[in-house]
Design an enzyme around this catalytic site. Structure first.
Site, short mmCIF file in Angstrom:
data_model
loop_
_atom_site.label_atom_id
_atom_site.label_comp_id
_atom_site.label_asym_id
_atom_site.label_seq_id
_atom_site.Cartn_x
_atom_site.Cartn_y
_atom_site.Cartn_z
N CYS A 52 0.81 -1.22 0.00
CA CYS A 52 0.00 0.00 0.00
C CYS A 52 0.84 1.27 0.00
O CYS A 52 0.60 2.18 -0.79
CB CYS A 52 -0.99 0.00 1.16
SG CYS A 52 -0.24 0.04 2.80
N HIS A 103 -2.56 0.84 6.76
CA HIS A 103 -2.94 0.83 5.35
C HIS A 103 -3.17 2.26 4.89
O HIS A 103 -3.68 3.09 5.65
CB HIS A 103 -4.21 0.00 5.13
CG HIS A 103 -4.53 -0.24 3.69
ND1 HIS A 103 -3.73 -0.98 2.86
CD2 HIS A 103 -5.57 0.16 2.93
CE1 HIS A 103 -4.26 -1.03 1.65
NE2 HIS A 103 -5.38 -0.33 1.66
N HIS A 115 -5.77 2.15 -3.98
CA HIS A 115 -4.83 1.55 -3.04
C HIS A 115 -4.37 0.19 -3.55
O HIS A 115 -4.91 -0.33 -4.53
CB HIS A 115 -5.48 1.39 -1.66
CG HIS A 115 -6.66 0.47 -1.64
ND1 HIS A 115 -6.72 -0.67 -0.87
CD2 HIS A 115 -7.84 0.51 -2.31
CE1 HIS A 115 -7.88 -1.27 -1.05
NE2 HIS A 115 -8.58 -0.57 -1.93
#
Length: 165
Positions: A52, A103, A115
């Site tokens: 990510c 994240h 993402h």
């Protein structure tokens, strides 16, 4: 009848291209769109695979902005933004591990973010998707107003038939 059909098809074809040019993408959109579908790779920072924060770092580097390597550190950059004030290019952070920010994605507008998902690779997800909605932590704005205008907004399309000479 065949001539009418060819004419209608040709007209539809021309209109489709004219309409398409009116909906140009921003540099941010173009950069992200090229990466959709790339596989997740833990520690990955290139088009052979992204995690990510590797994804967000790669996109922003393409736009001339350096970010720290990991999501927790990226969450300290720029200024905090309220969820209801998000604009394209803002970083959005989530707690997916149960132990703080783990994240990160890039808000792309329309309540969606880009993402690199560990299960599905680079993709667009909804901020209100049940998984992400309950794990949202914060957002940060790392682009100043000038950079935002340059990379995250759609440039004005000039109609050459009416533009002054």
């Amino acid at each position: 009848m065949r001539k009418v059909s060819v004419f209608i098809f040709s007209l539809a074809f021309l209109l489709a291209f004219q309409v398409g040019s009116a909906f140009a993408d921003s540099k941010l959109d173009e950069t992200v769109d090229k990466l959709i579908g790339i596989d997740y790779d833990y520690g990955g920072t290139s088009t052979s695979g992204f995690d990510c924060s590797g994804f967000t770092g790669y996109v922003f580097k393409k736009l001339g902005i350096d970010l720290p390597r990991i999501s927790r550190d990226q969450a300290t950059k720029g200024k905090k933004v309220a969820r209801d004030s998000l604009r394209a290019g803002d970083l959005v952070f989530f707690n997916t591990s149960g132990s703080g920010i783990s994240h990160v994605g890039i808000y792309v507008g329309d309540n969606k973010f880009a993402h690199s998902s560990s299960s599905k690779g680079v993709r667009i997800s909804g901020m209100n998707d049940s998984y992400y909605a309950k794990r949202y932590v914060t957002a940060r704005r790392v682009m100043d107003a000038e950079t935002y205008q340059e990379v995250a907004t759609v440039p004005d399309v000039v109609d050459e038939t009416t533009a002054p000479e």
